[in-house]
Design a protein around this motif. Structure first.
Motif, short mmCIF file in Angstrom:
data_model
loop_
_atom_site.label_atom_id
_atom_site.label_comp_id
_atom_site.label_asym_id
_atom_site.label_seq_id
_atom_site.Cartn_x
_atom_site.Cartn_y
_atom_site.Cartn_z
N GLU A 99 1.61 30.88 -48.58
CA GLU A 99 1.62 29.44 -48.32
C GLU A 99 1.53 28.64 -49.61
O GLU A 99 2.20 27.62 -49.78
N ARG A 100 0.72 29.12 -50.55
CA ARG A 100 0.59 28.42 -51.82
C ARG A 100 1.91 28.44 -52.60
O ARG A 100 2.30 27.43 -53.19
N ARG A 102 4.91 28.59 -51.30
CA ARG A 102 5.83 27.66 -50.63
C ARG A 102 5.49 26.21 -50.96
O ARG A 102 6.38 25.40 -51.16
N GLU A 103 4.20 25.89 -51.03
CA GLU A 103 3.80 24.52 -51.39
C GLU A 103 4.23 24.19 -52.81
O GLU A 103 4.72 23.10 -53.08
N GLN A 104 4.04 25.13 -53.75
CA GLN A 104 4.42 24.90 -55.14
C GLN A 104 5.93 24.71 -55.28
O GLN A 104 6.39 24.00 -56.16
N GLY A 106 7.67 23.19 -53.14
CA GLY A 106 8.02 21.96 -52.45
C GLY A 106 8.57 22.19 -51.06
O GLY A 106 9.30 21.35 -50.53
N ARG A 107 8.23 23.30 -50.45
CA ARG A 107 8.69 23.62 -49.10
C ARG A 107 7.56 23.46 -48.11
O ARG A 107 6.40 23.39 -48.48
N HIS A 108 7.91 23.45 -46.83
CA HIS A 108 6.90 23.45 -45.78
C HIS A 108 6.18 24.78 -45.80
O HIS A 108 6.75 25.82 -46.15
N VAL A 109 4.92 24.77 -45.40
CA VAL A 109 4.11 25.99 -45.43
C VAL A 109 4.71 27.06 -44.53
O VAL A 109 4.79 28.22 -44.89
#
Length: 150
Positions: A99-100, A102-104, A106-109
């Motif tokens: 999840e981290r 994906r967040e970095q 710029g995507r949805h979790v």
């Protein structure tokens, strides 16, 4: 892509082994490992070193016997890895890091779409018990012809 800006992020020369966790990486993982159970002796092993041992095995692909002597004993590293698989700690670590990432990026979790190509579908249709049955039949019939038995 390797650029002058992101190359220092991946430099691991200051670590004992390239697979060892940095302080920042350990900070993420440490929070996800369950504390020791109440009662009994206090934990005498350094969990960061155990995680470094697991990472060494996974990154090098070496045998358990080849685990370096400056890491915890292989029985300790394997015991904790087995426990973390059993109690879901490894899955929690994987999910949190996934999840981290994906967040970095710029995507949805959680991903919202999946792609399946025709080759994947064909492979799934041929998999399972039906495809292994023919291989087992061939093996047993060749044993009958050669006169050996199991």
């Amino acid at each position: 892509m390797w650029t002058k800006q992101n190359r220092p992020r991946y430099k691991r020369d200051h670590l004992r082994y390239p697979s060892d966790l940095t302080d920042e990486e350990w900070g993420l993982v440490e929070a996800l490992i369950l504390p020791a159970k109440r009662g009994g002796r206090k934990r005498a092993v350094n969990l960061r070193e155990v995680v470094n041992g697991v990472m060494y095995i996974l990154s090098t692909g070496c045998q358990w016997r080849a685990l370096p002597k400056d890491l915890p004993p292989r029985s300790t590293v394997f015991g904790y890895l087995d426990l973390w698989i059993y109690d879901g700690t490894l899955d929690r670590i994987h999910q949190a890091l996934y999840e981290r990432c994906r967040e970095q990026a710029g995507r949805h979790v959680q991903p919202t779409a999946g792609i399946i190509d025709s080759q994947s579908v064909k492979g799934a249709e041929k998999g399972g018990r039906a495809s292994t049955r023919t291989a087992l039949t061939r093996a047993s019939s060749s044993r009958v012809r050669s006169g050996t038995s199991s």
